[in-house]
Design a protein around this motif. Sequence first.
Motif, PDB file in Angstrom:
ATOM      1  N   TYR A  94       1.367  -0.039   2.241  1.00 21.63           N
ATOM      2  CA  TYR A  94       0.301   0.780   1.652  1.00 21.63           C
ATOM      3  C   TYR A  94       0.515   2.248   1.991  1.00 21.63           C
ATOM      4  O   TYR A  94       1.218   2.562   2.956  1.00 21.63           O
ATOM      5  N   CYS A  96      -0.455   5.886   3.323  1.00 19.98           N
ATOM      6  CA  CYS A  96      -1.303   6.412   4.393  1.00 19.98           C
ATOM      7  C   CYS A  96      -1.303   7.927   4.323  1.00 19.98           C
ATOM      8  O   CYS A  96      -0.250   8.554   4.246  1.00 19.98           O
ATOM      9  N   TYR A 117      -2.124   1.868  15.102  1.00 18.22           N
ATOM     10  CA  TYR A 117      -2.701   2.668  14.012  1.00 18.22           C
ATOM     11  C   TYR A 117      -4.050   2.047  13.621  1.00 18.22           C
ATOM     12  O   TYR A 117      -4.144   0.826  13.403  1.00 18.22           O
ATOM     13  N   ARG A 119      -5.720   1.690  11.103  1.00 13.61           N
ATOM     14  CA  ARG A 119      -5.807   1.078   9.766  1.00 13.61           C
ATOM     15  C   ARG A 119      -6.725   1.825   8.813  1.00 13.61           C
ATOM     16  O   ARG A 119      -7.270   1.231   7.859  1.00 13.61           O
ATOM     17  N   THR A 120      -6.905   3.114   9.073  1.00 15.67           N
ATOM     18  CA  THR A 120      -7.810   3.939   8.271  1.00 15.67           C
ATOM     19  C   THR A 120      -7.546   3.815   6.765  1.00 15.67           C
ATOM     20  O   THR A 120      -8.472   3.729   5.970  1.00 15.67           O
ATOM     21  N   ARG A 122      -5.783   1.470   5.166  1.00 13.05           N
ATOM     22  CA  ARG A 122      -5.337   0.129   4.731  1.00 13.05           C
ATOM     23  C   ARG A 122      -6.081  -0.352   3.486  1.00 13.05           C
ATOM     24  O   ARG A 122      -5.490  -0.972   2.603  1.00 13.05           O
ATOM     25  N   ASP A 123      -7.365  -0.070   3.436  1.00  8.11           N
ATOM     26  CA  ASP A 123      -8.155  -0.643   2.339  1.00  8.11           C
ATOM     27  C   ASP A 123      -8.774   0.428   1.438  1.00  8.11           C
ATOM     28  O   ASP A 123      -9.859   0.234   0.902  1.00  8.11           O
ATOM     29  N   ARG A 141       3.077   2.679   5.054  1.00  4.94           N
ATOM     30  CA  ARG A 141       2.941   1.826   6.239  1.00  4.94           C
ATOM     31  C   ARG A 141       3.093   0.357   5.889  1.00  4.94           C
ATOM     32  O   ARG A 141       2.837  -0.063   4.761  1.00  4.94           O
ATOM     33  N   ARG A 143       1.810  -3.394   5.993  1.00  9.70           N
ATOM     34  CA  ARG A 143       0.564  -4.149   6.122  1.00  9.70           C
ATOM     35  C   ARG A 143       0.890  -5.362   7.010  1.00  9.70           C
ATOM     36  O   ARG A 143       1.294  -6.420   6.518  1.00  9.70           O
ATOM     37  N   SER A 147      -0.777  -8.775  15.187  1.00  7.99           N
ATOM     38  CA  SER A 147      -0.940  -7.590  16.019  1.00  7.99           C
ATOM     39  C   SER A 147      -0.013  -7.637  17.230  1.00  7.99           C
ATOM     40  O   SER A 147       0.069  -6.694  18.006  1.00  7.99           O
ATOM     41  N   ASP A 164       1.771  -3.035  14.927  1.00  9.81           N
ATOM     42  CA  ASP A 164       0.651  -2.503  14.156  1.00  9.81           C
ATOM     43  C   ASP A 164       1.158  -2.176  12.747  1.00  9.81           C
ATOM     44  O   ASP A 164       2.280  -2.550  12.382  1.00  9.81           O
ATOM     45  N   ASP A 165       0.311  -1.514  11.982  1.00  7.17           N
ATOM     46  CA  ASP A 165       0.735  -1.103  10.635  1.00  7.17           C
ATOM     47  C   ASP A 165       1.616   0.137  10.781  1.00  7.17           C
ATOM     48  O   ASP A 165       1.207   1.258  10.502  1.00  7.17           O
TER      49      ASP A 165
END
Length: 301
Positions: A94, A96, A117, A119-120, A122-123, A141, A143, A147, A164-165
């Motif tokens: 995704y 970033c 990270y 995950r700010t 991510r979605d 990044r 997905r 973890s 992490d991502d």
Amino acid sequence: MTSAGRFAPSPSGELHIGNLRTALLAWLFARSTGRRFLLRVEDLDRARAGAEEVQLRDLAAIGIDWDGDVVRQTERTELYADALRRLAADGLTYECFCTRREIQEAPSAPHAPQGAYPRTCRDLTEAQRARRRAERPAAVRLRAGVSEWAVSDVLHGRYAGLVDDFVLERNDGVVAYNLAVVVDDAEQGVDQVVRGDDLLPSTPRQAYLAGLLGCRVPEYAHVPLVLNAAGRRLAKRDGAVTLAALVNAGVRPERVTERLLESLGLPGSLPEALAVFDPAALPRDPVLLPELSGYAGSTRL
Ligand code: GLU
């Protein structure tokens, strides 16, 4: 493809004796197991003009030989782009838009491991992404579906660490080391990775990514670093730590090889060391080499 080990320096300057010691170990691990030994120049980032030439010359001077042509990462960008496309097609990437500062200041999610990270991005919705794209270029990044991931290491045993991502492609378009290293090792038939143990924490990410790309996970051996007198990782300012500086101080390259092999508990020539090389007998602690590194101009060798 026949199996191989490798040494993969970043051409950011001269190699110091810690790097040379790691290179000797990578060579010994590969040659003692009948593997090919490859040299890869990791020049995607931090490349300094002329450094590659000096590094290769120094490696040859301490007795290291390698198979085939030296490979340069800047000549392999199509391979990385292809891996990125495959991951994207599987929905595993995704965009970033975070700055370093935003990441530092983001409240970490409950139970999120330290250093992960947050995950700010991510979605984000498609509309949000379109808006952010107009503001700044995106990094790409992974997905990640886990973890944590565990690897097995010849010297460290089982090692579990953070996944992490992580970034696969920076927002300046440069492919991240963690992606390039996985793609290169797989594509070059490298099934044995010997390198400094400062890279052990990155290894779970790389092994996990290798799995996602359908690549075999190599055998890992993370070897102890050479430290300076203050117990910190060796750096240029620590004195005569490069081969050129040592030679300048009157130390022959063969003596450097000999001293480095002795610090590994091995006899002082490469053929002799190769004949008795046993990873299980290697010292596990970081080493200080004051007579090689502590005193500029030392001739105590
Ligand atoms: N290029 C990295 C470095 O010089 C080493 C990468 C690796 O061995 O995987 O630190």
